[in-house]
Motif scaffolding. Structure first.
Motif, PDB file in Angstrom:
ATOM      1  N   GLU A 143       0.829  -1.196   0.000  1.00  0.00           N
ATOM      2  CA  GLU A 143       0.000   0.000   0.000  1.00  0.00           C
ATOM      3  C   GLU A 143       0.870   1.254   0.000  1.00  0.00           C
ATOM      4  O   GLU A 143       1.903   1.307   0.675  1.00  0.00           O
ATOM      5  CB  GLU A 143      -0.938   0.012   1.204  1.00  0.00           C
ATOM      6  N   HIS A 144       0.436   2.239  -0.759  1.00  0.00           N
ATOM      7  CA  HIS A 144       1.170   3.490  -0.909  1.00  0.00           C
ATOM      8  C   HIS A 144       0.170   4.634  -1.045  1.00  0.00           C
ATOM      9  O   HIS A 144      -1.019   4.418  -1.272  1.00  0.00           O
ATOM     10  CB  HIS A 144       2.053   3.464  -2.168  1.00  0.00           C
ATOM     11  N   ARG A 145       0.672   5.844  -0.932  1.00  0.00           N
ATOM     12  CA  ARG A 145      -0.116   7.028  -1.269  1.00  0.00           C
ATOM     13  C   ARG A 145       0.696   7.885  -2.237  1.00  0.00           C
ATOM     14  O   ARG A 145       1.922   7.984  -2.104  1.00  0.00           O
ATOM     15  CB  ARG A 145      -0.458   7.840  -0.017  1.00  0.00           C
TER      16      ARG A 145
ATOM     17  N   ARG B 238       2.411  11.106  -3.884  1.00  0.00           N
ATOM     18  CA  ARG B 238       3.022  12.281  -3.273  1.00  0.00           C
ATOM     19  C   ARG B 238       2.231  13.544  -3.617  1.00  0.00           C
ATOM     20  O   ARG B 238       1.670  13.690  -4.702  1.00  0.00           O
ATOM     21  CB  ARG B 238       4.467  12.429  -3.751  1.00  0.00           C
ATOM     22  N   TYR B 239       2.243  14.471  -2.673  1.00  0.00           N
ATOM     23  CA  TYR B 239       1.517  15.740  -2.809  1.00  0.00           C
ATOM     24  C   TYR B 239       2.010  16.543  -4.011  1.00  0.00           C
ATOM     25  O   TYR B 239       1.258  17.305  -4.621  1.00  0.00           O
ATOM     26  CB  TYR B 239       1.697  16.534  -1.517  1.00  0.00           C
TER      27      TYR B 239
ATOM     28  N   ASP C 226      -5.308  12.037  -1.759  1.00  0.00           N
ATOM     29  CA  ASP C 226      -5.431  11.298  -0.510  1.00  0.00           C
ATOM     30  C   ASP C 226      -5.833   9.842  -0.702  1.00  0.00           C
ATOM     31  O   ASP C 226      -6.162   9.152   0.269  1.00  0.00           O
ATOM     32  CB  ASP C 226      -6.438  11.984   0.425  1.00  0.00           C
ATOM     33  N   ASP C 227      -5.799   9.366  -1.957  1.00  0.00           N
ATOM     34  CA  ASP C 227      -6.147   7.970  -2.202  1.00  0.00           C
ATOM     35  C   ASP C 227      -5.126   7.035  -1.571  1.00  0.00           C
ATOM     36  O   ASP C 227      -3.909   7.297  -1.614  1.00  0.00           O
ATOM     37  CB  ASP C 227      -6.198   7.687  -3.704  1.00  0.00           C
ATOM     38  N   LEU C 228      -5.616   5.937  -1.015  1.00  0.00           N
ATOM     39  CA  LEU C 228      -4.762   4.839  -0.602  1.00  0.00           C
ATOM     40  C   LEU C 228      -4.675   3.873  -1.776  1.00  0.00           C
ATOM     41  O   LEU C 228      -5.699   3.400  -2.282  1.00  0.00           O
ATOM     42  CB  LEU C 228      -5.339   4.126   0.615  1.00  0.00           C
ATOM     43  N   VAL C 229      -3.468   3.613  -2.228  1.00  0.00           N
ATOM     44  CA  VAL C 229      -3.248   2.810  -3.430  1.00  0.00           C
ATOM     45  C   VAL C 229      -2.745   1.430  -3.036  1.00  0.00           C
ATOM     46  O   VAL C 229      -1.785   1.302  -2.275  1.00  0.00           O
ATOM     47  CB  VAL C 229      -2.234   3.492  -4.369  1.00  0.00           C
TER      48      VAL C 229
ATOM     49  N   ALA D  32      -7.101   2.098  -6.367  1.00  0.00           N
ATOM     50  CA  ALA D  32      -7.355   3.092  -5.326  1.00  0.00           C
ATOM     51  C   ALA D  32      -8.519   2.600  -4.478  1.00  0.00           C
ATOM     52  O   ALA D  32      -9.522   2.110  -5.003  1.00  0.00           O
ATOM     53  CB  ALA D  32      -7.687   4.444  -5.940  1.00  0.00           C
TER      54      ALA D  32
ATOM     55  N   ARG E   8     -11.506   3.473  -2.369  1.00  0.00           N
ATOM     56  CA  ARG E   8     -12.421   4.593  -2.165  1.00  0.00           C
ATOM     57  C   ARG E   8     -13.733   4.075  -1.607  1.00  0.00           C
ATOM     58  O   ARG E   8     -14.372   3.208  -2.219  1.00  0.00           O
ATOM     59  CB  ARG E   8     -12.678   5.332  -3.481  1.00  0.00           C
TER      60      ARG E   8
END
Length: 294
Positions: free
Chosen positions: A12-14, A16-17, A77-80, A98, A100
């Motif tokens: 799991e990753h998010r 980057r902004y 802000d998705d959790l991937v 993602a 959601r």
């Protein structure tokens, strides 16, 4: 145990902004960064990993080919959830979902190939301790078959900065991903239809459906890289197909170091048609397909 019998890694990753350039949507470059991170996680699970392969075995892990299809958007802000499956030694199938509202949405389907390059400055040189059968045969240098035919078009030159490089030596895959994004941006501005103009005047935001970046040979740190970009076709008045190529001049020889392709369009971001693909009108199509000839 065969490669195909191995379980996939799921991590799991998010995003980057940095990748949230238009509202909260993430650009294609950061999709490809997530793929890179997921493949590195697979290597950590089944081999000594990039650090161990370099320090103990004298081998540099290099992504040499990454192609992605992007069927849905990704937000900041998705959790991937990344799934990586080995298909052959050094080759992988990757999916990103993602999460959601408790459900998974496919946002990327991709393929990745890696190479192991023998590094002269590494302190190590021993055998691969675990997972050698899962990895490609090491190569003394990065030199792969180039695609046919020279491609010209709009271009510029840039010195390969150290922060685009791997192992104190050569431009890495993600460096060319950045250059591909820059190439599209430069080309559109050169044609008078910059991203900023279309956002301000029409509410059109860039959307990438497909991208591929391939390394063909090494471009060394601080060498001058010559990059060209051209639009090869406009499809259904909604998408344009572009190609980037990068070269270096070395010893009187022109060396093709990287090539990339991108399928690009626009989405409408405001008004009653928000979320729909934008139709490319004559002004935009003529700008995309115009000639740089004097």
């Amino acid at each position: 145990m065969s490669v195909l019998a191995l379980p996939a890694t799921v991590t799991e990753h998010r995003p980057r902004y940095e990748g949230a350039n238009i509202r909260t949507w993430i650009g294609f470059k950061h999709f490809m960064y997530l793929v890179e991170e997921a493949v590195l996680d697979w290597l950590r699970a089944y081999t000594p990993g990039a650090r161990g392969l370099y320090l103990d075995c004298g081998l540099g892990v290099e992504i040499v080919d990454c192609s992605v299809q992007l069927p849905a958007t990704l937000e900041v802000d998705d959790l991937v959830r990344a799934r990586v499956t080995a298909t052959h030694p050094g080759r992988f199938a990757v999916t990103l979902h993602a999460v959601r509202d408790g459900a998974e949405v496919l946002v990327l389907r991709g393929k990745v190939a890696i190479a192991l390059v023998r590094e002269t400055d590494s302190p190590g040189g021993g055998p691969i301790a675990v997972g050698a059968e899962l990895l490609p045969e090491p190569t003394p240098e990065l030199r792969l078959a180039a695609p046919p035919g020279p491609v010209g078009g709009f271009g510029w030159s840039w010195p390969a900065p150290y922060y685009y490089c791997h192992f104190s030596d050569r431009v890495q895959h993600s460096g060319y991903v950045r250059v591909l994004e820059e190439a599209v941006d430069r080309y559109l501005a050169h044609r008078g239809i910059s991203v900023g103009r279309l956002v301000r005047e029409r509410g059109w935001i860039p959307v990438v459906s497909r991208a591929r970046v391939r390394l063909l040979a090494a471009a060394h740190m601080e060498e001058v890289v010559h990059t060209t970009f051209t639009v090869e076709d406009v499809l259904r008045d909604t998408l344009f197909d572009g190609r980037m190529d990068s070269y270096v001049e070395r010893g009187g020889e022109r060396i093709h170091v990287a090539t990339a392709s991108i399928l690009h369009g626009y989405a409408i971001s405001r008004g009653p048609d928000a979320g729909r693909p934008a139709t490319l009108d004559t002004e935009v199509i003529d700008a995309l397909l115009g000639s740089d000839a004097p």
